[in-house]
Design a protein around this motif. Structure first.
Motif, PDB file in Angstrom:
ATOM      1  N   LYS A  21       0.795  -1.231   0.000  1.00 45.69           N
ATOM      2  CA  LYS A  21       0.000   0.000   0.000  1.00 45.69           C
ATOM      3  C   LYS A  21       0.830   1.286   0.000  1.00 45.69           C
ATOM      4  CE  LYS A  21      -3.962   0.060   2.061  1.00 45.69           C
ATOM      5  NZ  LYS A  21      -5.040   0.069   3.062  1.00 45.69           N
ATOM      6  N   SER A  22       2.122   1.211   0.285  1.00 45.63           N
ATOM      7  CA  SER A  22       2.924   2.436   0.302  1.00 45.63           C
ATOM      8  C   SER A  22       3.060   2.985  -1.111  1.00 45.63           C
ATOM      9  CB  SER A  22       4.306   2.149   0.896  1.00 45.63           C
ATOM     10  OG  SER A  22       5.037   1.263   0.067  1.00 45.63           O
ATOM     11  N   PRO A  23       3.337   4.292  -1.241  1.00 41.62           N
ATOM     12  CA  PRO A  23       3.446   4.875  -2.580  1.00 41.62           C
ATOM     13  C   PRO A  23       4.649   4.318  -3.336  1.00 41.62           C
ATOM     14  CG  PRO A  23       4.105   6.463  -0.900  1.00 41.62           C
ATOM     15  CD  PRO A  23       3.517   5.299  -0.180  1.00 41.62           C
ATOM     16  N   ALA A  24       4.514   4.265  -4.650  1.00 35.91           N
ATOM     17  CA  ALA A  24       5.635   3.854  -5.496  1.00 35.91           C
ATOM     18  C   ALA A  24       6.779   4.849  -5.352  1.00 35.91           C
ATOM     19  CB  ALA A  24       5.183   3.777  -6.947  1.00 35.91           C
ATOM     20  N   LEU A  25       8.000   4.353  -5.459  1.00 38.45           N
ATOM     21  CA  LEU A  25       9.157   5.236  -5.415  1.00 38.45           C
ATOM     22  C   LEU A  25       9.417   5.860  -6.784  1.00 38.45           C
ATOM     23  CD1 LEU A  25      11.514   6.308  -3.678  1.00 38.45           C
ATOM     24  CD2 LEU A  25      12.849   4.340  -4.458  1.00 38.45           C
ATOM     25  N   MET A  26       9.211   5.076  -7.832  1.00 41.75           N
ATOM     26  CA  MET A  26       9.499   5.544  -9.187  1.00 41.75           C
ATOM     27  C   MET A  26       8.242   5.494 -10.040  1.00 41.75           C
ATOM     28  SD  MET A  26      13.113   3.608  -9.896  1.00 41.75           S
ATOM     29  CE  MET A  26      14.433   3.634  -8.669  1.00 41.75           C
ATOM     30  N   GLN A  27       8.241   6.298 -11.085  1.00 45.28           N
ATOM     31  CA  GLN A  27       7.142   6.246 -12.043  1.00 45.28           C
ATOM     32  C   GLN A  27       7.726   6.292 -13.455  1.00 45.28           C
ATOM     33  OE1 GLN A  27       4.697   9.600 -10.978  1.00 45.28           O
ATOM     34  NE2 GLN A  27       6.030  11.079 -11.997  1.00 45.28           N
ATOM     35  N   PHE A  28       7.142   5.488 -14.309  1.00 47.20           N
ATOM     36  CA  PHE A  28       7.598   5.423 -15.690  1.00 47.20           C
ATOM     37  C   PHE A  28       6.390   5.677 -16.580  1.00 47.20           C
ATOM     38  CE2 PHE A  28      10.372   2.740 -13.065  1.00 47.20           C
ATOM     39  CZ  PHE A  28      11.569   3.400 -13.279  1.00 47.20           C
ATOM     40  N   GLU A  29       6.288   5.008 -17.703  1.00 50.73           N
ATOM     41  CA  GLU A  29       5.096   5.166 -18.536  1.00 50.73           C
ATOM     42  C   GLU A  29       3.879   4.670 -17.758  1.00 50.73           C
ATOM     43  OE1 GLU A  29       5.745   3.190 -22.225  1.00 50.73           O
ATOM     44  OE2 GLU A  29       7.727   4.082 -22.509  1.00 50.73           O
ATOM     45  N   ASP A  30       2.706   5.217 -18.094  1.00 47.16           N
ATOM     46  CA  ASP A  30       1.503   4.957 -17.293  1.00 47.16           C
ATOM     47  C   ASP A  30       1.261   3.474 -17.047  1.00 47.16           C
ATOM     48  OD1 ASP A  30       0.960   7.581 -16.921  1.00 47.16           O
ATOM     49  OD2 ASP A  30      -0.574   7.728 -18.473  1.00 47.16           O
ATOM     50  N   ASN A 141      17.941   3.869 -14.876  1.00 41.06           N
ATOM     51  CA  ASN A 141      18.432   3.512 -16.195  1.00 41.06           C
ATOM     52  C   ASN A 141      18.296   2.012 -16.449  1.00 41.06           C
ATOM     53  OD1 ASN A 141      19.938   4.063 -18.729  1.00 41.06           O
ATOM     54  ND2 ASN A 141      21.475   2.789 -17.757  1.00 41.06           N
ATOM     55  N   ARG A 142      18.632   1.213 -15.442  1.00 44.77           N
ATOM     56  CA  ARG A 142      18.527  -0.239 -15.627  1.00 44.77           C
ATOM     57  C   ARG A 142      17.058  -0.660 -15.770  1.00 44.77           C
ATOM     58  NH1 ARG A 142      20.978  -4.791 -15.917  1.00 44.77           N
ATOM     59  NH2 ARG A 142      20.220  -6.691 -14.928  1.00 44.77           N
ATOM     60  N   MET A 143      16.182  -0.034 -15.005  1.00 46.79           N
ATOM     61  CA  MET A 143      14.762  -0.379 -15.071  1.00 46.79           C
ATOM     62  C   MET A 143      14.189  -0.041 -16.452  1.00 46.79           C
ATOM     63  SD  MET A 143      12.323  -1.780 -13.210  1.00 46.79           S
ATOM     64  CE  MET A 143      12.690  -1.615 -11.468  1.00 46.79           C
ATOM     65  N   THR A 144      14.512   1.161 -16.958  1.00 43.37           N
ATOM     66  CA  THR A 144      13.910   1.608 -18.213  1.00 43.37           C
ATOM     67  C   THR A 144      14.558   0.982 -19.443  1.00 43.37           C
ATOM     68  OG1 THR A 144      15.343   3.573 -18.177  1.00 43.37           O
ATOM     69  CG2 THR A 144      13.121   3.821 -17.291  1.00 43.37           C
ATOM     70  N   SER A 145      15.889   0.797 -19.402  1.00 46.11           N
ATOM     71  CA  SER A 145      16.583   0.340 -20.607  1.00 46.11           C
ATOM     72  C   SER A 145      16.702  -1.177 -20.697  1.00 46.11           C
ATOM     73  CB  SER A 145      17.985   0.957 -20.676  1.00 46.11           C
ATOM     74  OG  SER A 145      18.798   0.465 -19.619  1.00 46.11           O
ATOM     75  N   HIS A 146      16.537  -1.864 -19.562  1.00 47.71           N
ATOM     76  CA  HIS A 146      16.763  -3.309 -19.582  1.00 47.71           C
ATOM     77  C   HIS A 146      15.616  -4.115 -18.964  1.00 47.71           C
ATOM     78  CE1 HIS A 146      18.926  -7.098 -19.517  1.00 47.71           C
ATOM     79  NE2 HIS A 146      18.709  -7.204 -18.212  1.00 47.71           N
ATOM     80  N   GLN A 147      15.329  -3.864 -17.676  1.00 41.50           N
ATOM     81  CA  GLN A 147      14.406  -4.757 -16.971  1.00 41.50           C
ATOM     82  C   GLN A 147      12.998  -4.739 -17.547  1.00 41.50           C
ATOM     83  OE1 GLN A 147      16.050  -3.104 -13.080  1.00 41.50           O
ATOM     84  NE2 GLN A 147      15.352  -5.103 -12.390  1.00 41.50           N
ATOM     85  N   LEU A 148      12.439  -3.535 -17.774  1.00 42.27           N
ATOM     86  CA  LEU A 148      11.064  -3.444 -18.263  1.00 42.27           C
ATOM     87  C   LEU A 148      10.954  -3.795 -19.746  1.00 42.27           C
ATOM     88  CD1 LEU A 148       9.857  -0.234 -16.386  1.00 42.27           C
ATOM     89  CD2 LEU A 148       9.174  -2.594 -15.933  1.00 42.27           C
ATOM     90  N   ARG A 149      12.096  -3.941 -20.416  1.00 42.11           N
ATOM     91  CA  ARG A 149      12.098  -4.261 -21.847  1.00 42.11           C
ATOM     92  C   ARG A 149      12.439  -5.728 -22.127  1.00 42.11           C
ATOM     93  NH1 ARG A 149      12.367   0.325 -25.149  1.00 42.11           N
ATOM     94  NH2 ARG A 149      12.664   2.276 -24.020  1.00 42.11           N
ATOM     95  N   LEU A 150      12.600  -6.507 -21.075  1.00 39.42           N
ATOM     96  CA  LEU A 150      13.086  -7.870 -21.254  1.00 39.42           C
ATOM     97  C   LEU A 150      12.148  -8.711 -22.113  1.00 39.42           C
ATOM     98  CD1 LEU A 150      15.441  -9.693 -20.511  1.00 39.42           C
ATOM     99  CD2 LEU A 150      14.228 -10.323 -18.406  1.00 39.42           C
ATOM    100  N   SER A 151      10.851  -8.469 -22.002  1.00 40.50           N
ATOM    101  CA  SER A 151       9.902  -9.265 -22.799  1.00 40.50           C
ATOM    102  C   SER A 151       9.959  -8.897 -24.281  1.00 40.50           C
ATOM    103  CB  SER A 151       8.473  -9.081 -22.279  1.00 40.50           C
ATOM    104  OG  SER A 151       8.056  -7.745 -22.419  1.00 40.50           O
ATOM    105  N   GLN A 152      10.625  -7.776 -24.602  1.00 37.94           N
ATOM    106  CA  GLN A 152      10.767  -7.369 -26.001  1.00 37.94           C
ATOM    107  C   GLN A 152      12.075  -7.873 -26.618  1.00 37.94           C
ATOM    108  OE1 GLN A 152      10.322  -3.057 -26.018  1.00 37.94           O
ATOM    109  NE2 GLN A 152       8.696  -3.205 -24.484  1.00 37.94           N
ATOM    110  N   HIS A 153      12.996  -8.323 -25.784  1.00 37.47           N
ATOM    111  CA  HIS A 153      14.263  -8.864 -26.275  1.00 37.47           C
ATOM    112  C   HIS A 153      13.979 -10.185 -27.006  1.00 37.47           C
ATOM    113  CE1 HIS A 153      18.226 -10.776 -26.260  1.00 37.47           C
ATOM    114  NE2 HIS A 153      18.745  -9.569 -26.028  1.00 37.47           N
TER     115      HIS A 153
END
Length: 292
Positions: A21-30, A141-153
Motif C-alpha cells: 500500500k505504500s506509494p511507489a518510489l518511481m514512475q515510468f510510462e503509465d 536507467n537499468r529499469m527503463t533500458s533493460h528490466q522493463l524491456r526484457l519481454s521485447q528482447h
C-alpha cells in the motif's frame, strides 16, 4: 545499547501492508507504474494469514511479501518467479515475476530502494544508497533500458513463447524511500528527478556532526533501525529500547561503522514520527571519490 527489534508477527503484517500500500518510489510510462489506489479496490490488502518471512535481506523479503499477496489474491496467479533468460550461453536477464492478472499476463519487476540526496537533488546521479555505488540514476536507467524491456528482447520473447505466455504489460513495483537533506525535509521542500513519484515516502539525513548540534533534535527520542526494520514504520504497539538525543550522540560516537546509520524519531507514545540516516564523513568521502 540494544537495537530495536519488532515482534516477528507484527513486523510481518506491517511489512505486508507497507509493501503493497505504500506509494511507489518511481514512475515510468503509465502502464508500467505501480498503480494508483483505485486499482486495488477489489483486492485483498490484509493478509488472511501472517506471511512467513524468513528472509531479512530486504530485496528477498519484499519479493516474499509480494509472492504471499499474489497467493492470497484470487484475481492474481503467479506463473513464474525469477525466470532466467539465456541467449545461447549468455545470460540476458531475469523476469522477476510473470503474473496472470485477471486473465492478462504481465511481467512484474520488483525492487525496494533507499537513497540519500546530496547537492542538486533534481539530478538522479546525486542520490546515493547506504552503499554509495548504488545510485538512483543507475536503478532508473537499468529499469527503463533493460528490466522493463526484457519481454521485447528476442531471447526473452522466445522464452515466453515457449512457455505459452503472451505478456501484455510490464509493471515496475519499486518501493522504498528517498531521504532528503534535513533542512529541506523540515521545510517540506522536495525537488526530485524525473521518474520519481512526487508522492514517494520521504525521510531525512544529516551528518553525525549536524545530528549532534541540531537544536530541535535535542528534545527527540530515537531508535536505531536494524536492516530488517527498514520497511514499515514503527508502531506504538511495539516495545523498544529508546535513546534520548544525548544517548544517541554517545552511541554514534562509539560505533565502528563510518558509513550511514538508519534511525527513527519517535513521539511520546513510541510511534514513529519520521525516519532518517546519520551519515559519517567516510560515506561522503566515498561519494566524492566516485565522482573523480
Amino acid at each position: 545499547m540494544a537495537m530495536h527489534c519488532m515482534p516477528s508477527d507484527i513486523r510481518a503484517i506491517e511489512d505486508f501492508k507497507w509493501c503493497i500500500k505504500s506509494p511507489a518510489l518511481m514512475q515510468f510510462e503509465d502502464d508500467q507504474c505501480w498503480p494508483k489506489d483505485a486499482w486495488f479496490k477489489k483486492w485483498t490488502l490484509a493478509p488472511l494469514t501472517t506471511p512467513k518471512l524468513t528472509e531479512y535481506k530486504l530485496g528477498l523479503r519484499f519479493e516474499a511479501i509480494v509472492a504471499h499477496w499474489i497467493d492470497i489474491e484470487p484475481s492474481l496467479n503467479l506463473l513464474a518467479k525469477n525466470l532466467v533468460v539465456h541467449d545461447g550461453k549468455r545470460t540476458i536477464g531475469e523476469f522477476d515475476l510473470i503474473v496472470e492478472n485477471d486473465g492478462t499476463v504481465e511481467h512484474w519487476e520488483l525492487a525496494v530502494k533507499f537513497y540519500l540526496g546530496t547537492g542538486d537533488v533534481s539530478n538522479p546521479d546525486n542520490w546515493y544508497g547506504p552503499d554509495p555505488s548504488d545510485t538512483l540514476a543507475l536503478k532508473i536507467n537499468r529499469m527503463t533500458s533493460h528490466q522493463l524491456r526484457l519481454s521485447q528482447h528476442p531471447a526473452g520473447r522466445q522464452l515466453l513463447e515457449q512457455k505459452g505466455w503472451n505478456v501484455q504489460r510490464a509493471r515496475s513495483l519499486v518501493k522504498g524511500r528517498l531521504f532528503h537533506p534535513y533542512q529541506t525535509f523540515c521545510l517540506q521542500q522536495f525537488p526530485i528527478p524525473l521518474n520519481v513519484n512526487p508522492g514517494h515516502a520521504k525521510g531525512w539525513w544529516l551528518t553525525d556532526a549536524q545530528f549532534a548540534l541540531q537544536p530541535e533534535l535535542k528534545r527527540g527520542n530515537f531508535v536505531i533501525l536494524e536492516r530488517s526494520n527498514w520497511l514499515a514504520p514503527l508502531s506504538s504497539a511495539e516495545n523498544a529500547p529508546i535513546m534520548d538525543h544525548h544517548q544517541m550522540v554517545s552511541f554514534l560516537s562509539g560505533i565502528e561503522t563510518k558509513g550511514t546509520v538508519p534511525v527513527a524519531q519517535l513521539n511520546g507514545d513510541g510511534a514513529e514520527l519520521s525516519r532518517g540516516f546519520v551519515a559519517f564523513p567516510q560515506w561522503l568521502h566515498d561519494i566524492d571519490a566516485q565522482k573523480v
